[in-house]
Design a protein around this motif. Structure first.
Motif, PDB file in Angstrom:
ATOM      1  N   UNK A   1       0.852  -1.191   0.000  1.00  0.00           N
ATOM      2  CA  UNK A   1       0.000   0.000   0.000  1.00  0.00           C
ATOM      3  C   UNK A   1       0.883   1.235   0.000  1.00  0.00           C
ATOM      4  N   UNK A   2       0.646   2.126  -0.928  1.00  0.00           N
ATOM      5  CA  UNK A   2       1.355   3.402  -0.944  1.00  0.00           C
ATOM      6  C   UNK A   2       0.629   4.415  -0.073  1.00  0.00           C
ATOM      7  N   UNK A   3       1.177   5.627   0.031  1.00  0.00           N
ATOM      8  CA  UNK A   3       0.499   6.651   0.818  1.00  0.00           C
ATOM      9  C   UNK A   3      -0.713   7.150   0.049  1.00  0.00           C
ATOM     10  N   UNK A   4      -1.646   7.720   0.774  1.00  0.00           N
ATOM     11  CA  UNK A   4      -2.875   8.188   0.141  1.00  0.00           C
ATOM     12  C   UNK A   4      -2.605   9.410  -0.729  1.00  0.00           C
ATOM     13  N   UNK A   5      -3.472   9.627  -1.671  1.00  0.00           N
ATOM     14  CA  UNK A   5      -3.366  10.795  -2.553  1.00  0.00           C
ATOM     15  C   UNK A   5      -3.446  12.087  -1.741  1.00  0.00           C
ATOM     16  N   UNK A   6      -4.286  12.090  -0.737  1.00  0.00           N
ATOM     17  CA  UNK A   6      -4.454  13.264   0.115  1.00  0.00           C
ATOM     18  C   UNK A   6      -3.151  13.602   0.857  1.00  0.00           C
ATOM     19  N   UNK A   7      -2.481  12.591   1.405  1.00  0.00           N
ATOM     20  CA  UNK A   7      -1.210  12.824   2.089  1.00  0.00           C
ATOM     21  C   UNK A   7      -0.137  13.240   1.097  1.00  0.00           C
ATOM     22  N   UNK A   8      -0.114  12.613  -0.065  1.00  0.00           N
ATOM     23  CA  UNK A   8       0.871  12.982  -1.086  1.00  0.00           C
ATOM     24  C   UNK A   8       0.744  14.453  -1.457  1.00  0.00           C
ATOM     25  N   UNK A   9      -0.484  14.965  -1.541  1.00  0.00           N
ATOM     26  CA  UNK A   9      -0.700  16.378  -1.864  1.00  0.00           C
ATOM     27  C   UNK A   9      -0.117  17.286  -0.794  1.00  0.00           C
ATOM     28  N   UNK A  10      -0.209  16.863   0.480  1.00  0.00           N
ATOM     29  CA  UNK A  10       0.372  17.662   1.562  1.00  0.00           C
ATOM     30  C   UNK A  10       1.874  17.840   1.378  1.00  0.00           C
ATOM     31  N   UNK A  11       2.508  16.842   0.768  1.00  0.00           N
ATOM     32  CA  UNK A  11       3.945  16.884   0.530  1.00  0.00           C
ATOM     33  C   UNK A  11       4.302  17.333  -0.874  1.00  0.00           C
TER      34      UNK A  11
END
Length: 175
Positions: A88-98
């Motif tokens: 499982x990769x990180x969520x799209x929402x968390x990726x946007x934060x970064x």
């Protein structure tokens, strides 16, 4: 030295045992957080599962972070290291934060060993800050912040992997 690709017994792994109690692990996680507090702020914590779940929870609490995500990488089968698999990769929402590269994100794991998992996660989030509680020499260059370095042939017995039991005295052949 025991290689993790072989199937060492508990006695083989105990050649350089490093048992860590819950109290010690909590203290080490808090010490890690003191160092991270000087580096942040961070938008979110990303735990590398499964070993990173407990330290990530402690670090997130101490830093006041509410966004906690996971990247699920399988590499160990309780005693041997195999090929890496991202489950499982990180969520799209968390990726946007970064910003897509991980800037402002904090990756937490219990240990960096050979660095295989660390390299994989670094590829996913090259600008994230990578922190571990413990580091071995082969993986240490991949980590931005860690607390305790142990030798490469040390086997860490984490509190969630052990049970209380009688240990014979060293003079009686205990490691």
């Amino acid at each position: 030295m025991v290689e993790r690709n072989s199937e060492p017994s508990v006695q083989d792994r105990a050649g350089r045992p490093f048992p860590v109690s819950w109290d010690q692990f909590h203290r080490d996680c808090r010490a890690l957080t003191w160092r991270l507090n000087e580096v942040g702020p961070f938008h979110a914590v990303i735990a590398i599962t499964r070993g990173g779940l407990v330290p990530a929870a402690i670090v997130a609490r101490e830093l006041g972070l509410r966004v906690i995500d996971t990247v699920c990488v399988a590499s160990y089968d309780h005693d041997k290291q195999g090929d890496l698999k991202v489950l499982k990769g990180i969520s799209e929402q968390t990726a946007k934060l970064g910003g897509g590269t991980g800037k402002g994100l904090l990756i937490v794991d219990d240990l960096v060993d050979t660095g295989k998992t660390g390299r994989l996660v670094r590829e996913l989030l090259p600008d994230a800050h990578f922190a571990t509680v413990y580091a071995k020499p082969q993986g240490r260059p991949l980590v931005d912040t860690y607390i305790t370095e142990v030798s490469q042939d040390t086997w860490i017995f984490f509190p969630w992997d052990t049970a209380l039991s009688f240990q014979p005295p060293i003079r009686d052949g205990a490691a």
